[in-house]
Design a protein around this motif. Structure first.
Motif, mmCIF file in Angstrom:
data_model
loop_
_atom_site.group_PDB
_atom_site.id
_atom_site.type_symbol
_atom_site.label_atom_id
_atom_site.label_comp_id
_atom_site.label_asym_id
_atom_site.label_seq_id
_atom_site.Cartn_x
_atom_site.Cartn_y
_atom_site.Cartn_z
ATOM 1 N N TYR A 46 0.746 -1.163 0.144
ATOM 2 C CA TYR A 46 -0.028 0.066 0.036
ATOM 3 C C TYR A 46 0.961 1.445 0.203
ATOM 4 N N PHE A 98 -8.725 5.365 1.750
ATOM 5 C CA PHE A 98 -9.068 5.352 0.174
ATOM 6 C C PHE A 98 -8.049 6.140 -0.722
ATOM 7 N N LEU A 100 -5.776 4.794 -2.387
ATOM 8 C CA LEU A 100 -5.493 4.270 -3.810
ATOM 9 C C LEU A 100 -6.637 4.248 -4.844
ATOM 10 N N HIS A 146 -5.968 -1.600 -3.172
ATOM 11 C CA HIS A 146 -6.662 -1.372 -2.389
ATOM 12 C C HIS A 146 -7.592 -2.369 -1.547
#
Length: 149
Positions: A46, A98, A100, A146
């Protein structure tokens, strides 16, 4: 002597460099699913997708600025205004749970801008072929990343 490539063929250098620019997105996606214990968490999953996605979205602001420099009058003004949106979008909205998906939306926002630039002659005739290829991989990496565990 060989025939010249059609105008819509992507030149080798932009294609190779564009594909190379996908490496961090692909690395981020793979390391979202595969543990790499020797590598810091800051350089996997991430974190890589969010950080590199932010960098590249801001870079695309510069690309649009470049289109604006080739235009005149209202067209130039419009592209100058559009050029600041991706970087500001990344700055204000690409964080948290949120990030991504927000970045993916930012890259998708760029496609009509890219198409307009090409249609107005501000971008080369092969531009959309390159952008569609790169954007499809980038958005897929961001969206799948995500939802990674």
């Amino acid at each position: 002597m060989s025939n010249p490539a059609p105008a819509t063929s992507i030149p080798r250098a932009p294609l190779a460099l564009g594909l190379a620019g996908l490496i961090p997105f692909l690395w981020g996606l793979v390391t979202s699913f595969v543990d790499v214990p020797q590598v810091s968490a800051l350089f996997t999953g991430y974190a890589v997708l969010a950080d590199y996605g932010t960098i590249i979205l801001a870079f695309m602001s510069g690309v649009i600025w470049g289109f604006a420099t080739r235009a005149n009058g209202r067209q130039a003004a419009t592209f100058y205004v559009l050029s600041v949106i991706p970087a500001l979008w990344a700055f204000f909205f690409a964080f948290g749970d949120f990030a991504l998906l927000t970045l993916a939306a930012g890259f998708l926002f760029l496609l009509p801008v890219d198409r307009a630039a090409m249609q107005l002659g501000l971008a080369p005739s092969w531009w959309m072929r390159l952008r569609m290829l790169l954007t499809s991989v980038v958005v897929a990496c961001l969206v799948i990343g995500h939802f990674a565990p």
